[in-house]
Design a protein around this motif. Structure first.
Motif, PDB file in Angstrom:
ATOM      1  N   ARG A 108     -68.857  22.359 -40.057  1.00 44.78           N
ATOM      2  CA  ARG A 108     -67.935  23.444 -39.750  1.00 44.78           C
ATOM      3  C   ARG A 108     -68.419  24.732 -40.430  1.00 44.78           C
ATOM      4  O   ARG A 108     -69.367  24.725 -41.201  1.00 44.78           O
ATOM      5  N   ALA A 109     -67.709  25.818 -40.165  1.00 43.26           N
ATOM      6  CA  ALA A 109     -68.123  27.112 -40.697  1.00 43.26           C
ATOM      7  C   ALA A 109     -68.106  27.147 -42.226  1.00 43.26           C
ATOM      8  O   ALA A 109     -68.863  27.883 -42.841  1.00 43.26           O
ATOM      9  N   ASP A 110     -67.243  26.333 -42.843  1.00 39.06           N
ATOM     10  CA  ASP A 110     -67.196  26.325 -44.306  1.00 39.06           C
ATOM     11  C   ASP A 110     -68.176  25.339 -44.923  1.00 39.06           C
ATOM     12  O   ASP A 110     -68.208  25.157 -46.145  1.00 39.06           O
ATOM     13  N   GLY A 111     -68.978  24.685 -44.079  1.00 42.53           N
ATOM     14  CA  GLY A 111     -69.981  23.763 -44.581  1.00 42.53           C
ATOM     15  C   GLY A 111     -69.541  22.316 -44.617  1.00 42.53           C
ATOM     16  O   GLY A 111     -70.311  21.442 -45.022  1.00 42.53           O
ATOM     17  N   VAL A 153     -78.416  30.182 -48.058  1.00 40.14           N
ATOM     18  CA  VAL A 153     -77.947  29.313 -46.979  1.00 40.14           C
ATOM     19  C   VAL A 153     -76.542  29.728 -46.537  1.00 40.14           C
ATOM     20  O   VAL A 153     -76.230  29.737 -45.342  1.00 40.14           O
ATOM     21  N   ARG A 154     -75.657  30.065 -47.485  1.00 42.45           N
ATOM     22  CA  ARG A 154     -74.306  30.540 -47.104  1.00 42.45           C
ATOM     23  C   ARG A 154     -74.403  31.781 -46.206  1.00 42.45           C
ATOM     24  O   ARG A 154     -73.674  31.902 -45.211  1.00 42.45           O
ATOM     25  N   TRP A 197     -73.882  33.993 -40.768  1.00 41.07           N
ATOM     26  CA  TRP A 197     -74.478  34.772 -39.666  1.00 41.07           C
ATOM     27  C   TRP A 197     -74.478  33.964 -38.373  1.00 41.07           C
ATOM     28  O   TRP A 197     -74.183  34.494 -37.294  1.00 41.07           O
ATOM     29  N   MET A 198     -74.832  32.671 -38.463  1.00 38.05           N
ATOM     30  CA  MET A 198     -74.906  31.839 -37.255  1.00 38.05           C
ATOM     31  C   MET A 198     -73.537  31.671 -36.601  1.00 38.05           C
ATOM     32  O   MET A 198     -73.413  31.758 -35.381  1.00 38.05           O
ATOM     33  N   PHE A 199     -72.508  31.471 -37.411  1.00 38.56           N
ATOM     34  CA  PHE A 199     -71.169  31.325 -36.823  1.00 38.56           C
ATOM     35  C   PHE A 199     -70.654  32.656 -36.282  1.00 38.56           C
ATOM     36  O   PHE A 199     -69.971  32.698 -35.258  1.00 38.56           O
ATOM     37  N   ALA A 200     -71.031  33.747 -36.953  1.00 41.92           N
ATOM     38  CA  ALA A 200     -70.590  35.055 -36.468  1.00 41.92           C
ATOM     39  C   ALA A 200     -71.252  35.418 -35.149  1.00 41.92           C
ATOM     40  O   ALA A 200     -70.649  36.039 -34.268  1.00 41.92           O
ATOM     41  N   ASN A 201     -72.521  35.011 -34.986  1.00 45.31           N
ATOM     42  CA  ASN A 201     -73.278  35.366 -33.777  1.00 45.31           C
ATOM     43  C   ASN A 201     -73.367  34.242 -32.759  1.00 45.31           C
ATOM     44  O   ASN A 201     -73.918  34.432 -31.667  1.00 45.31           O
ATOM     45  N   ARG A 202     -72.839  33.066 -33.130  1.00 47.96           N
ATOM     46  CA  ARG A 202     -72.831  31.916 -32.220  1.00 47.96           C
ATOM     47  C   ARG A 202     -74.226  31.522 -31.736  1.00 47.96           C
ATOM     48  O   ARG A 202     -74.438  31.160 -30.605  1.00 47.96           O
ATOM     49  N   ARG A 203     -75.207  31.610 -32.606  1.00 48.81           N
ATOM     50  CA  ARG A 203     -76.550  31.155 -32.265  1.00 48.81           C
ATOM     51  C   ARG A 203     -77.320  30.822 -33.547  1.00 48.81           C
ATOM     52  O   ARG A 203     -76.906  31.195 -34.651  1.00 48.81           O
ATOM     53  N   GLY A 204     -78.429  30.088 -33.368  1.00 44.43           N
ATOM     54  CA  GLY A 204     -79.182  29.628 -34.513  1.00 44.43           C
ATOM     55  C   GLY A 204     -80.158  30.665 -35.042  1.00 44.43           C
ATOM     56  O   GLY A 204     -80.335  31.746 -34.467  1.00 44.43           O
ATOM     57  N   ILE A 205     -80.792  30.317 -36.159  1.00 41.94           N
ATOM     58  CA  ILE A 205     -81.854  31.139 -36.733  1.00 41.94           C
ATOM     59  C   ILE A 205     -83.182  30.447 -36.454  1.00 41.94           C
ATOM     60  O   ILE A 205     -83.202  29.267 -36.086  1.00 41.94           O
TER      61      ILE A 205
END
Length: 566
Positions: free
Chosen positions: A30-33, A71-72, A77-85
């Motif tokens: 989840r977004a909180d890890g 990592v946080r 960033w990934m959850f905010a942009n809905r895509r991976g790095i």
């Protein structure tokens, strides 16, 4: 209703695939890890069972303390942009506290009526790191005798020259060759041949002052370095000859092969050199080889020294160096094409191989003239001629139905590739010839990666933008490191013929071939094995998972290549 059922089935299949895969750790957060998914491979890689991991925190389970803030930031960033790095190599944490090197990819799955979940897919690199160490070891040592190989010996030989600038110190290099060694392989089998080579290596170890001074150069040739023989040339020569005779006496001690007593005979070529003269290792080795050839012709003694009269061969090298500057203009080059096939032996492409017919010396091997061309810079003009000729050949093939599907692998010299205008020259050739760049594959050697990796990667990216694919030739024999291999925009790995020649079960060649094939598959790279000469090798490589092949079994290089006959 049927539609929902189909969807449920698909989801179940996907979940089972993720659960059962042993090659890839897959985790969901989840977004909180908080951990919401943890497959069996994750348990194996990180040490936590699914029961221990589910509900736990990414940052506490596998993220080292020094990486937490970074990592946080990436997770947010990934959850905010809905895509991976971008995927990357990471050093994460095992339950035991040990470091786990992985190649990690990330994505965020955001479905309607469901919370977004970040999935991490990690490939365990520990086995590959171990294989890399073995690849690097075999790059420097002969796998049969554990002696240094030609490459390592030449590096060491080059380091001893010029060490004593104020002292004239003589050294000697002995090149030892076993007489008629091939007859042992032919009559008693390769296992007996290997035993004979190991016997020779053990004999030579008794005379080597240091482990640095002994090597197996290949086949039945060994070399022994005698440094610091003093400043008297005559005395140095005497010491070298006396030791050479002792070596021969030791090698000629009876040994048992295939339950029978045999006696080996050998020849020795010796060259003396003054370390103050700064001769390069290749020149010293060439002098010893000239002396060895003289010893093989002699009837009175199995030992011969290099002398000035033998320098004729060195003058030939100079002649060839000069002739190479005019070989393109004199139309002395031609290209031979060797088939490349898939596992069904269907012809898919060819490798373009350069051939030189010298008016005085006849056919000259690329292994002999390419290093000279690279040393004198003529490889730039020659390489451009090759590219031009290959472009024209592709256009010719495109007009014939039986040839139009073929692509062409083209060897590119390291010196040529490093030219700042190389990509522009390639683009000009494509424009002039009208060749389809998607049918071109450039084969690059591992030595290219030894310097200025950033520039090399940029060159490779530019070539791929043109549509040209890239292959790393003879992988596992040189400089390539698995640590940076993931950075290279490659399309293909090529297994060196040295590994193909050693595919017996449990052999090092088979282990390395299997490792390279697995590595290629994990990185979505094609893998082609060269030097396939027997049906047994072909079948063994298929068992290991190789899908593309090249070698005499499928066709020899030919300037008058005919696709219909391959």
């Amino acid at each position: 209703m049927p539609k929902r059922s189909t969807q449920n089935i698909s989801e179940a299949r996907f979940r089972k695939l993720c659960d059962d895969t042993q090659a890839m750790s897959i985790q969901g957060y989840r977004a909180d890890g908080t951990v919401v998914y943890w497959n069996a491979a994750s348990e194996k890689i990180y040490g936590y069972s699914a029961e221990e991991a589910l509900g736990g925190s990414l940052f506490e389970l596998i993220i080292p303390e020094g990486m937490t803030d970074l990592v946080r930031h990436d997770v947010d960033w990934m959850f905010a942009n809905r895509r991976g790095i971008p995927p990357a190599r990471l050093n994460l944490k095992h339950k035991s506290g040990a470091t786990v090197p992985v190649f990690s990819s990330h994505t965020v799955v955001d479905l309607p009526n469901d919370e977004p979940i970040m999935f991490c897919m990690d490939a365990d690199l520990r086995a590959l790191d171990s294989a890399e160490a073995e690849v690097q070891r075999l790059s420097y040592f002969d796998p049969l005798t554990d002696l240094p190989n030609r490459r390592l010996f030449l590096e060491r030989l080059n380091t001893i020259n010029g060490v004593s600038p104020f002292e004239k110190t003589m050294s000697a290099l002995l090149l030892i060759d076993i007489d008629n060694f091939h007859s042992i392989n032919d009559s008693l089998g390769y296992e007996s041949g290997d035993q004979a080579l190991i016997h020779c290596a053990k004999c030579l170890m008794n005379f080597a002052k240091t482990s640095d001074g002994l090597a197996r150069l290949g086949k039945d040739e060994f070399t022994l370095l005698l440094p610091d023989l003093g400043n008297d040339v005559a005395k140095a020569a005497t010491q070298a000859e006396q030791l050479a005779q002792c070596v021969l006496d030791e090698i000629q001690q009876p040994l048992t092969l295939n339950n029978k007593t045999h006696k080996l005979y050998a020849r020795v070529g010796i060259t003396l050199f003054d370390r103050n003269h700064n001769l390069d290792g290749n020149t010293i080795l060439t002098q010893a080889d000239i002396a060895l050839k003289s010893a093989k012709r002699r009837l009175d003694s199995p030992i011969s020294f290099f002398d000035k009269q033998m320098e004729a061969s060195l003058h030939q090298r100079l002649h060839l160096s000069q002739a190479l500057h005019h070989a393109v203009g004199n139309q002395q080059f031609q290209i031979a094409y060797q088939p490349q096939v898939n596992r069904y032996q269907k012809l898919i492409s060819c490798e373009a191989l350069l051939r030189w017919q010298h008016p005085e010396y006849g056919a000259i091997s690329p292994a002999e003239f390419i290093p000279i061309a690279e040393a004198n810079g003529s490889i730039i003009e020659i390489g451009e001629w090759v590219l031009q000729s290959c472009g024209e050949k592709l256009v010719e093939w495109s007009k014939r139905p039986e040839f139009e599907h073929l692509s062409l692998s083209i060897n590119v010299s390291s010196l040529q590739f490093r030219q700042a205008d190389f990509v522009d020259r390639v683009q000009d050739i494509i424009t002039r010839t009208g060749a389809d760049p998607k049918k071109m594959r450039f084969e690059l050697t591992e030595s290219l990666m030894a310097h200025d990796l950033g520039f090399i990667i940029e060159q490779m990216k530019k070539l791929r933008k043109l549509g040209i694919s890239l292959s790393l030739d003879d992988f596992g024999t040189g400089y390539a490191s698995l640590a940076y291999l993931t950075q290279l925009p490659l399309d293909e790995l090529k297994i060196d013929r040295a590994f193909v020649n050693d595919l017996q079960p449990q052999s090092k060649g088979a282990l390395l071939a299997e490792t390279i094939i697995s590595l290629g598959r994990s990185m979505n790279l094609a893998v082609i094995a060269e030097g396939v000469e027997t049906q047994a090798q072909f079948e063994r490589l298929q068992d290991l998972g190789c899908e593309f092949f090249q070698g005499y079994l499928f066709g020899r290089p030919s300037a008058s290549f005919d696709a219909s006959s391959s």
